[in-house]
Design a protein around this motif. Structure first.
Motif, PDB file in Angstrom:
ATOM      1  N   ARG A 217      53.251  25.884  38.386  1.00 65.87           N
ATOM      2  CA  ARG A 217      52.453  27.105  38.483  1.00 65.87           C
ATOM      3  C   ARG A 217      53.229  28.268  39.091  1.00 65.87           C
ATOM      4  O   ARG A 217      52.972  29.427  38.773  1.00 65.87           O
ATOM      5  CB  ARG A 217      51.185  26.837  39.284  1.00 65.87           C
ATOM      6  CG  ARG A 217      50.211  25.924  38.555  1.00 65.87           C
ATOM      7  CD  ARG A 217      48.930  25.731  39.322  1.00 65.87           C
ATOM      8  NE  ARG A 217      47.970  24.948  38.531  1.00 65.87           N
ATOM      9  CZ  ARG A 217      46.754  24.627  38.956  1.00 65.87           C
ATOM     10  NH1 ARG A 217      46.345  25.018  40.152  1.00 65.87           N
ATOM     11  NH2 ARG A 217      45.954  23.919  38.181  1.00 65.87           N
TER      12      ARG A 217
ATOM     13  N   ALA B 152      57.440  33.130  38.935  1.00 63.12           N
ATOM     14  CA  ALA B 152      56.787  34.109  39.807  1.00 63.12           C
ATOM     15  C   ALA B 152      57.807  34.786  40.711  1.00 63.12           C
ATOM     16  O   ALA B 152      58.717  34.141  41.232  1.00 63.12           O
ATOM     17  CB  ALA B 152      55.722  33.434  40.653  1.00 63.12           C
TER      18      ALA B 152
ATOM     19  N   THR C  49      48.113  36.118  38.726  1.00 65.94           N
ATOM     20  CA  THR C  49      47.463  34.890  38.306  1.00 65.94           C
ATOM     21  C   THR C  49      46.927  34.205  39.557  1.00 65.94           C
ATOM     22  O   THR C  49      47.675  33.976  40.516  1.00 65.94           O
ATOM     23  CB  THR C  49      48.442  33.934  37.599  1.00 65.94           C
ATOM     24  OG1 THR C  49      48.983  34.587  36.444  1.00 65.94           O
ATOM     25  CG2 THR C  49      47.741  32.659  37.172  1.00 65.94           C
TER      26      THR C  49
ATOM     27  N   VAL D 125      51.674  35.054  41.837  1.00 69.32           N
ATOM     28  CA  VAL D 125      50.881  33.842  41.640  1.00 69.32           C
ATOM     29  C   VAL D 125      50.247  33.440  42.959  1.00 69.32           C
ATOM     30  O   VAL D 125      50.928  33.292  43.977  1.00 69.32           O
ATOM     31  CB  VAL D 125      51.750  32.692  41.093  1.00 69.32           C
ATOM     32  CG1 VAL D 125      50.956  31.381  41.076  1.00 69.32           C
ATOM     33  CG2 VAL D 125      52.249  33.015  39.698  1.00 69.32           C
TER      34      VAL D 125
END
Length: 322
Positions: A41, A45, A28, A4
């Protein structure tokens, strides 16, 4: 592996694809991430890449899958490297990618402050040359660099490159580094104390990291020690300057000029005193951002991830000391 990117826009605003990184995992990319969205977010990850989005101890503790942190820059103060080390998470940066770009930006500032090319171009284009009685004119004192003394605070790879260019212009070069005793000599550069450097230099340029020791190092007292009319350049970190004191030194003509690519709070606040100071050039933290430098940054970022996946991480800034 899930990768990420928290703030990828400045590295790739459309001209520097993520292909090399995307080939190494499920990628991403977020152009920007507000503080309140960081944990959401980054959740799940295995690798998080950041430039200016902070990863503090609490955030790192809240990400159980996190195994690697990549910093899309040389400076890594946005990451709590001790908290990462406590979890055996390597933090890997990208050193040296912007050396040429930033060194050239220093001299873009310096040449503009000394020759005022943009001002004279504008003057010509509004008719001042056409109306002039003589075949030439100038609106500001024209300054040659040859024979002037440049003081470089921080003499790592960046500082040395700036020194080489200064030497090519015929300037004398003084350098300050806290590690002077362990560094070999670099003729024709001379190592001096920080106080001596500020007192003797016609131009001072900063290339040191931000730390408790360097924060606010260019303050009222240090400015007073500089030569009347000396020039100051900062492409390192904004908080190295006491901005109010620097603005005052510009406005009372003790400081002859300032070029800054960084300020204490970025983006710059409308009430920053440098915005209205005399003889001040400000660029928006862009010295590093040539396409060539950003392509190098992308390539080394991918190399760092590849090395981590191979079990031999490189450019680790929080590795245990031997």
């Amino acid at each position: 592996m899930r990768i990420v990117v928290l703030d990828g826009y400045t590295l790739n605003p459309g001209d520097n694809p993520w292909d090399a990184v995307a080939a190494l995992g499920e990628l991403t990319v977020h152009d920007r991430t507000p503080r309140e969205a960081i944990r959401e977010r980054a959740a799940g990850a295995h690798m998080v890449l950041t430039n200016k989005t902070p990863l503090d101890a609490d955030t790192i503790a809240a990400l159980p899958d996190l195994a690697y942190i990549g910093v899309l820059a040389t400076g890594y103060d946005v990451v709590d490297i001790r908290a990462a080390a406590a979890r055996s998470i390597p933090v890997c940066n990208v050193p040296g990618y912007g050396t040429e770009a930033v060194a050239q930006h220093v001299f873009a500032f310096l040449l503009e402050l000394c020759r005022r090319i943009a001002r004279h171009d504008a003057s010509v284009k509004v008719g001042n040359w056409s109306a002039n009685k003589d075949w030439c004119f100038w609106e500001t004192t024209q300054i040659e660099l040859t024979g002037k003394t440049m003081g470089i605070v921080g003499f790592g790879n960046m500082g040395k490159r700036v020194g080489q260019i200064a030497n090519a212009f015929g300037m004398k070069v003084l350098a300050y580094s806290p590690n002077t005793r362990t560094m070999p000599g670099y003729e024709p550069f001379s190592y001096v104390s920080l106080d001596e450097l500020f007192a003797r230099s016609d131009v001072v340029t900063l290339h040191c990291p931000l730390s408790d020791a360097t924060r606010g190092m260019v303050n009222r007292v240090r400015l007073a020690s500089m030569k009347q009319g000396a020039i100051l350049i900062n492409t390192a970190r904004g908080p190295l300057l006491d901005e109010a004191a620097v603005a005052a030194a510009l406005n009372d003509n003790h400081l002859g000029g300032l070029g800054v690519d960084v300020v204490a709070v970025e983006p710059i606040r409308p009430d920053n005193p440098l915005l209205t100071a005399k003889n001040c050039l400000i660029t928006p933290h862009m010295a590093w951002a040539t396409l060539t430098a950003r392509q190098t940054l992308m390539r080394v970022t991918a190399d760092n991830i590849r090395a981590f996946l191979a079990g031999a991480p490189t450019n680790v800034v929080n590795a245990p000391k031997a």
